[in-house]
Design an enzyme around this catalytic site. Sequence first.
Site, PDB file in Angstrom:
ATOM      1  N   LYS A  64       0.934  -1.321  -0.016  1.00 49.51           N
ATOM      2  CA  LYS A  64      -0.162   0.368  -0.051  1.00 49.51           C
ATOM      3  C   LYS A  64       0.698   1.714  -0.220  1.00 49.51           C
ATOM      4  CE  LYS A  64      -3.715   1.362   2.446  1.00 49.51           C
ATOM      5  NZ  LYS A  64      -5.134   1.702   4.194  1.00 49.51           N
ATOM      6  N   SER A 101      -9.357   1.855   3.101  1.00 51.08           N
ATOM      7  CA  SER A 101      -8.444   2.636   1.658  1.00 51.08           C
ATOM      8  C   SER A 101      -7.781   1.859   1.410  1.00 51.08           C
ATOM      9  CB  SER A 101      -7.746   3.454   2.793  1.00 51.08           C
ATOM     10  OG  SER A 101      -6.907   3.105   3.905  1.00 51.08           O
ATOM     11  N   SER A 114      -9.788  -0.471   6.687  1.00 45.03           N
ATOM     12  CA  SER A 114      -9.649  -0.452   5.148  1.00 45.03           C
ATOM     13  C   SER A 114      -8.719  -1.350   5.263  1.00 45.03           C
ATOM     14  CB  SER A 114      -8.199   0.708   5.568  1.00 45.03           C
ATOM     15  OG  SER A 114      -8.806   2.273   6.131  1.00 45.03           O
TER      16      SER A 114
END
Lengths: 451, 87
Positions: free
Chosen positions: A54, A127, A151
């Site tokens: 990420k 996210s 997330s």
Amino acid sequence: MKIQEFMKLDKNVRGEYYPKLVEELKKMNKEYEVFSTINEQTIDQDYSYHYSVKDNICTKGIESKAGSKILEGYKPPFNATVIDKLNEGFMLGKTNMDEFGFGTFSVNSAYGIPKNPFDKNRSCGGSSGGAAAAVSLIKNHVAIGESTGGSISCPASFTGVIGFTPTYGRVSRYGLIDYGNSLDKIGVLARYMDDVEYILKKISGKDAKDPTSMNQNNEEIKEETSKKIAIPKQIIENVDDKIMKEFWNSIAHMEYEIVDIPNLKYAVSSYYVLATAEASTNLARYCGIRYGVGGEDFTKPYNKFFSDVRTNSFGEEAKRRIVLGTYVRMAGYRDQYYYKALQARNTIIKDLKKIFKDFDMIASPTMPIISPRFDEISKLKPIDVYMLDFITIPPNLAGFPHVSLPMAYTPMPVGIQFVADHWKEGKLINIGKEWEMNHEYKFGDLVGGIK
Amino acid sequence: MDIIEKTIKLCRLEMNQDEIEKIKKDVENILDVFSTLSDLQEDEMAFHSVPIENIYRNDEVKKFENVDELLSQTKTLDNYIKGPKVL
């Protein structure tokens, strides 16, 4: 195939595979916008497996932008601890995400919005949307994600992959671009629980560079079976009927009891007060001097120099959370919001700890809805979006390890969430392995694969 | 200046009148929901989710190896980092 099978392949097979994979990835990425950066560096050694990261996790010499325009061009001079620990893996690229983690649908990304592998008009969740999409679309892949309020779980549920969030403090946050320091946790998204277990054990552990990782116990993560499951009444009352039907079918063979946890009604408010308060202080460092987008004109008045960079480079949701987070901790307001939120967190931890005295795990669907279409998302008010996190927030607020497993396809994927007590990742690994034997997971499978 | 406008300034952000009105509405909606926190009766505050103790280390000087790379991220002049005028 699982990582441990991939590792047994001849190293020449892997060596030839990676450059081909990168080329396929570049084509796929034009359509699915999973990656903000694809690693095109020459591969000079044998890597046992491939993974993605990420984009809020620092990778030395490779852009790390946390989905924000304000970090454009930022190439960290160091690796996050998790990256150093995964040095036997080939880092395929940095995955798209909501700016700094602010979002539930990965639509607040300055670098492309990842598309759901099951329906390109729908969100991957957020996210860690890019991370989840990467696991679904790329064969033999694992992804490193991060969760503050859900997330990892949310995108895992929306895209039909496993999303594992460990206990707060289990994995070092050194090199993670902060959202909320008391809430952020690095975790793993994958297709198989064996892969989750392998990567989790690699990245876990005390790290002197992250003092909050130093309080974990020294025991190895060991599988443990579970007997009794608790299902919170407050959660299941607010989930889509179709999803609840799948949930009851899925757990029919388990020993469970519905429990009453009235204080869960404070979870969303408590989380958003604390997360935005912490984020507003963490984002104060982005002022055009040390990282990313730099201020150009040093003759500007002092405050204007900073406000120009920030105003032009933060997205709308980031600005909203900075303002909200500053407000709730200001003198005159912090008693009724910030301190109350801390008290609510304490209450929720106490209540959930009581549940774990009598039950091995808490279970529920992961999200109350299936992944929405992008046109539906644009009509939601900010508070409506925040309220959708009511299932993932309690374990995140309280730091409990939790996992989202693919549960059903309606035809969009829906996940089931299991939560265990602090440091009891072993229970989740066990249930995940068992679950996998009785459920057939479906993936996008667009890229990669070795015959 | 009302409290939201004051907060926006504190955050080092600039907004036009439309943006201010919009963010005021958003914040009011959100705080309305948050106000239910006041119903809660509980004394202790949890700053962390798991018990966190302060960790100490010996005060040993360790040289950071990559000063040049760090400075390459900023605008510099004669080994100083440039910033806006204070006075």
